[in-house]
Structures are given as structure tokens and as C-alpha cells.
Enzyme design. Structure first.
Site, PDB file in Angstrom:
ATOM      1  N   GLY A 151       0.819  -1.202   0.000  1.00  0.00           N
ATOM      2  CA  GLY A 151       0.000   0.000   0.000  1.00  0.00           C
ATOM      3  C   GLY A 151       0.850   1.247   0.000  1.00  0.00           C
ATOM      4  N   SER A 152       0.308   2.318   0.541  1.00  0.00           N
ATOM      5  CA  SER A 152       0.985   3.613   0.513  1.00  0.00           C
ATOM      6  C   SER A 152       2.007   3.727   1.638  1.00  0.00           C
ATOM      7  CB  SER A 152      -0.044   4.741   0.646  1.00  0.00           C
ATOM      8  OG  SER A 152      -0.600   4.738   1.951  1.00  0.00           O
ATOM      9  N   GLU A 195       5.557  -3.326   0.989  1.00  0.00           N
ATOM     10  CA  GLU A 195       5.637  -3.075  -0.444  1.00  0.00           C
ATOM     11  C   GLU A 195       4.902  -1.770  -0.715  1.00  0.00           C
ATOM     12  OE1 GLU A 195       7.427  -4.641  -2.543  1.00  0.00           O
ATOM     13  OE2 GLU A 195       8.009  -6.316  -1.267  1.00  0.00           O
ATOM     14  N   CYS A 239       2.062   0.527  -9.081  1.00  0.00           N
ATOM     15  CA  CYS A 239       3.129   1.072  -8.231  1.00  0.00           C
ATOM     16  C   CYS A 239       4.471   1.137  -8.952  1.00  0.00           C
ATOM     17  CB  CYS A 239       3.255   0.260  -6.955  1.00  0.00           C
ATOM     18  SG  CYS A 239       3.636  -1.482  -7.212  1.00  0.00           S
ATOM     19  N   VAL A 299       0.396   4.742   5.165  1.00  0.00           N
ATOM     20  CA  VAL A 299      -0.229   3.655   5.913  1.00  0.00           C
ATOM     21  C   VAL A 299       0.817   2.611   6.301  1.00  0.00           C
ATOM     22  CG1 VAL A 299      -2.043   1.903   5.894  1.00  0.00           C
ATOM     23  CG2 VAL A 299      -2.406   4.080   4.736  1.00  0.00           C
ATOM     24  N   GLY A 300       1.834   2.428   5.464  1.00  0.00           N
ATOM     25  CA  GLY A 300       2.910   1.498   5.793  1.00  0.00           C
ATOM     26  C   GLY A 300       3.598   1.858   7.100  1.00  0.00           C
TER      27      GLY A 300
END
Length: 536
Positions: A255-256, A277, A311, A259-260
Site C-alpha cells: 500500500g501507501s 511493499e 506502483c 499507511v505502511g
């Protein structure tokens, strides 16, 4: 393992924690508190309608009297299954992987339909990424699992020559895999394949934005996989925050970066290892010596695949002013060739996932000069394949990952300036370089840093199971694909099994100490340098 609407085993919890609020603000996603139907007989795919009574394994999992974490019972059930040793035999892992293969084959049409409804994905792109690449990962794993699982014997010193020294590939235990919306099957099942192969129990958390795909996984996966060991949790932001409060043995998140960071902070509470990732702004350098038409086709395909919501898509082009003028007509020709004179009518061009993302991407069109495309339709969530010329490094579009069908071109004077431009920014998930001179491609490779690299093409490096895929720095942590996924979900356990005999040899290390004992031990333990190196 999932939940029936009439018997909500994991009700929505309202969390007031700062972490939940932070994640809510980062994503601004609606909570999804709906429970999902469950298959009562996960081992019988043929007879499962995915709509029975809500049993999980041998019975329902309830929250602990309503006062504990709503997912604690689920995690405890999976941990009990893992501790039983059920997932450790190779035969069990192979059977589960083969069942996952049947899911991909038998539910292929439903997968294509669900991804089309969620993100407007063309069926060609959906089959290629969501189905075919998953099958490739699966078959590669099935073909090699026997070899991957074997103990890896290592070199020994003189003292341990009669002993056994090896690396055992142990499963971590109960792992959590959180997937994104842009490739909701591939980026969830890809890690799952490696987690199963490594012998783990797994909680899968699909993206709440891909509601139809999440519903398909929740209703169907339990008909193929062992519900004692694998569960699907469809949850919104606050529920996911509660899920992350549980102790997992490994967390894999796609994800982003924003949020990671929150996922990593939650994992830190239990010292849980993570793979992140993420993404970033992937530069694409185009030198003055190249086949312009081929470059335009390959860059346009990589940028506009899945409407730019990839991505590893090339995020911006770096080239000279002269090359920019050459690229424009070639890019226009490629876009027309791919999607026709009106891409909105093309069945091969996707849509933006939602209104929030649409508005964010549309706002970026103020950067530079619209040279190609630029048309938008909010009701249809359509943004045309767009190329922006004369973009400045200070423009809004250069401050964030685009994640949409816009390709900005930034003019640089030379390869040296392009490399400096790349190195002055956070390390991306991928770097691309185009040139007919292999020395130029090699220079860009050697003098930049990124998660991955692809010369004279875009995206295709991530299709190889033989290459590790992952980021570095802000673009991610850890790697997967093929054996790298198996390794990611395996604890490399160093083992030494000593011989019980020859105790006289061990007296050298026991007190009382002496210089003579130390000399003997040095001779048995010491690693000597081979060869010499002269620094000029």
C-alpha cells in the site's frame, strides 16, 4: 474462514485510538462492517455455495465477551492450528497450493468481473496480472517447493567436522497479509502462495476499496483452502486497526508509505517482522540515442496500463528538450494506436478507482503544459491518457506519486543531470532507462539506487519469478516473488547437531583455561584469509 451476515462473529468496533484516527485520515475510506458468507465445508469446493451457517473450522469464533479485541479468537484459532503442526508437512502445503490453483481456474470469470466492477480493469489486463501471473507464481512454487524446503547444509570448522550444521526453513506461525486495491487478487494471493509454501497459517485482509473482489475472496476461498488455517477478513480502517493490535508472527503489507508507517508502528508493539511493499515516483530516463517509436510505445504501455494505477509505472520522464519534441508525436501515435482516437470509448483503457482519487489526480493537471489528452469526466471516473510537457521540479505533480494516467516530462540537459535529479529524491520502487547505447543504461544502473531496475522497457522486470521484487527506503522494505516469497515467510533457523561422542575434544574449551588450550582452540576455530589484496 469468514462471516455470515445473520451471524456477525466480528462486529464493527469503534476505536478512538490515535492510530485508528491517523489511518482513517490517511485513507479517508468508509468502514466496511459487513460480515461475509462462509463455506461450511472448505474441503468440498464442488458442493459449496458459499452461503451457509457461519462455522469456522469446528465452530464459530466469538469475541471475548465483547470486552476484548474482536479478532483475538480468530487469531487464537489459527495459532492453535499452527502449533498442532498441521501446516508443516510438504504434502499439506502442496495440497493447499493446488487447491488455490483450482480457485484461480474455476473462479477466473468471477475474478475478471469483480476487478472490472471494482477498478474498471480491462479483462485482458486483469487476466494477465490477476490470473496468469498468480498461476505462474503458483506453478513455480509447486515445481520447486521440495527443493526449497530442504535443509541447507553449511561449512563447518575443524571442531565440528563430525557434526551436522544446517539451516532449517521454519514457518513463522500466524501471518497477516494486507492487500491493496489496484491489483486486488495478484498482490494478495502472490504473498499468500509463499506463506502457504513456507508452512504458515494466514489471515488475508483485502482492500476495502475493492469490495467485489473482497466479497469474492471471502465467499469462495474457504471452499478451497483449509478454514482451520486460513481466513479472510473484510474490514474497514478502524477494524483493520483493531486487527493489527493482535500479535502476528509476520505482517506483509502492500500500500501507501503513509499507511505502511502505521502498519510498521503496530508491528513494533509486538516486535513483529514486516515486509512493506510501498511505492514512489519511478523515474524514466530517455537518452538522445534511442529508437523513439519503441520508447514511446513501451513507456505509454507502462504508464497507462491499469489507467496508471500501478506502483511500478514510470512516474515521469527525464530527457533533453530535443528528445521531448521527438517523443510528443511518437507518444501521441502510440496512445492512438493503443486506445483509438477517443480512449474513453476503448474497452482496453481503465478507470480511476474512486472519486477521491479522481479529484486528486485531476488537480495535478495544472502542472506544466497539457501536450496530449487532459480530458476528464468525473461521473465516469475517466481521465484520458495525458502527457504533460515542460514540467518543473517544483510543480505539484512532482511532489507525490501520481497513480493515474498522467505522464509528466521534465527536461534535463544531460545524463549527469538526470542521475543527480534521481539521486536527490527518495529512492523509488523502480528506475527505468532507455538508450541504444548499453553504456548509458549501465551508467544509470550503477549510479542510482532503487528497488528494481529495467533497461529499455517498463514493468516487465516484475513478471520474472527469478527476480526479487521490493522497494528500498521510502519505497519499501523486504522482497518477494518466487523463492524470495518462500524465504520471506520462512525463518532461517541456524542449527548444529553435535555428536555425543569424542568428549575429549571438548575439554579444550572447559576450565581451567591455559594458553595451550587457547592455541588448540584457535587452530580449530580460526578462519584464515585466502589470497592477498594490494591497495594501490
Amino acid at each position: 474462514m469468514h462471516f455470515h451476515p445473520s451471524q456477525c462473529l466480528f462486529p464493527v468496533q469503534t476505536s478512538s485510538s490515535s492510530q485508528a484516527l491517523g489511518m482513517q485520515q490517511a485513507l479517508e475510506l468508509p468502514d466496511c462492517g459487513k460480515c461475509i458468507p462462509v463455506c461450511s465445508d472448505p474441503g468440498n469446493a464442488a458442493g459449496c455455495s458459499g452461503s451457509s451457517t457461519g462455522s469456522i473450522g469446528k465452530g464459530p469464533v466469538m469475541s471475548s465477551a465483547g470486552c476484548g479485541n474482536p479478532y483475538a479468537g480468530l487469531v487464537a484459532l489459527l495459532r492453535a492450528a499452527w502449533r498442532s503442526g498441521k501446516t508443516r508437512p510438504m504434502e499439506y502445503r502442496m495440497a493447499q497450493l493446488e487447491a488455490l490453483g483450482r480457485f484461480l481456474e474455476e473462479k477466473k470469470q468471477e475474478i475478471l468481473e469483480a476487478t472490472a466492477m471494482d477498478v474498471g480493469k480491462p479483462s485482458f489486463e486483469a487476466y494477465l496480472i490477476e490470473v496468469l501471473l498468480c498461476k505462474n507464481e503458483l506453478n513455480n512454487t509447486l515445481n520447486n517447493l521440495c527443493h526449497w524446503m530442504k535443509d541447507e547444509h553449511v561449512d563447518k570448522n575443524l571442531m565440528t567436522q563430525l557434526d551436522s550444521a544446517f539451516i532449517r526453513k521454519d514457518p513463522y506461525g500466524v501471518v497477516l497479509i494486507i492487500g491493496p486495491w489496484n491489483y486486488p487478487i495478484h498482490l494478495l494471493l502472490g504473498p499468500l502462495i509463499g506463506a502457504i509454501a513456507a508452512g504458515n497459517c494466514v489471515v488475508l485482509k483485502p482492500s476495502e476499496k475493492a469490495k467485489n473482489t473482497g466479497k469474492l475472496l471471502a465467499e469462495s476461498l474457504g471452499c478451497y483452502l483449509d478454514s482451520d488455517c486460513f481466513a479472510v477478513v473484510n474490514a474497514g480502517v478502524q477494524e483493520t486497526t483493531r486487527l493489527l493490535e493482535n500479535k502476528f508472527d509476520y505482517i506483509f503489507f502492500t500500500g501507501s508509505p503513509s499507511v505502511g508507517r502505521m502498519v510498521m508502528a503496530s508491528a513494533a508493539q509486538h516486535l513483529t517482522p514486516v515486509t512493506l511493499e510501498l511505492g514512489g515516483k519511478n523515474p524514466c530516463y530517455v537518452s538522445d540515442t534511442c529508437d523513439v517509436r519503441s520508447v514511446a510505445r513501451r513507456v505509454a504501455w507502462g504508464r497507462f496500463f491499469n489507467a496508471g494505477q500501478t506502483c511500478v509505472a514510470p512516474d515521469y520522464v527525464l530527457c533533453s528538450l530535443e528528445m521531448q519534441e521527438k517523443l510528443m508525436p511518437a507518444l501521441r501515435e502510440a496512445i492512438t494506436e493503443f486506445y483509438g482516437s477517443n480512449p474513453r470509448e476503448s474497452p482496453d483503457f481503465g478507470r480511476i478507482v474512486g472519486q477521491k482519487e479522481f479529484r486528486r489526480i485531476r488537480a495535478l493537471l495544472c502542472s506544466g503544459r497539457v501536450a496530449i489528452g487532459g480530458q476528464t469526466d468525473e461521473e465516469d471516473l475517466y481521465i484520458a491518457p495525458t502527457v504533460l510537457a515542460d514540467v518543473l521540479p517544483s510543480d505539484p505533480i512532482m511532489q507525490e506519486e501520481i497513480f493515474g494516467p498522467i505522464l509528466p516530462i521534465v527536461v534535463v540537459a544531460s545524463m549527469e543531470e538526470a542521475i543527480d535529479f534521481i539521486n536527490e529524491r527518495p529512492r523509488p520502487l523502480a528506475v527505468y532507462a532507455f538508450s541504444s547505447d548499453c553504456k548509458v543504461v549501465t551508467q544509470v544502473l550503477e549510479r542510482t539506487s532503487s528497488g528494481g531496475f529495467c533497461g529499455n522497457d517498463t514493468l516487465t522486470h516484475m513478471t520474472l519469478s527469478s527476480l526479487p521484487f521490493g522497494g528500498i527506503g521510502c519505497s519499501g522494505l523486504g522482497k518477494y516473488h518466487g523463492k524470495f516469497t518462500f524465504d520471506t515467510f520462512s525463518h532461517q533457523r541456524g542449527c548444529l547437531h553435535r555428536n555425543m561422542g569424542l568428549e575429549a575434544l571438548n575439554t579444550l574449551r572447559y576450565p581451567p583455561y591455559s594458553q595451550q588450550k587457547l592455541g588448540f582452540l584457535t587452530a580449530t576455530f580460526q578462519i584464515k584469509r585466502k589470497g592477498t589484496c594490494t591497495l594501490l
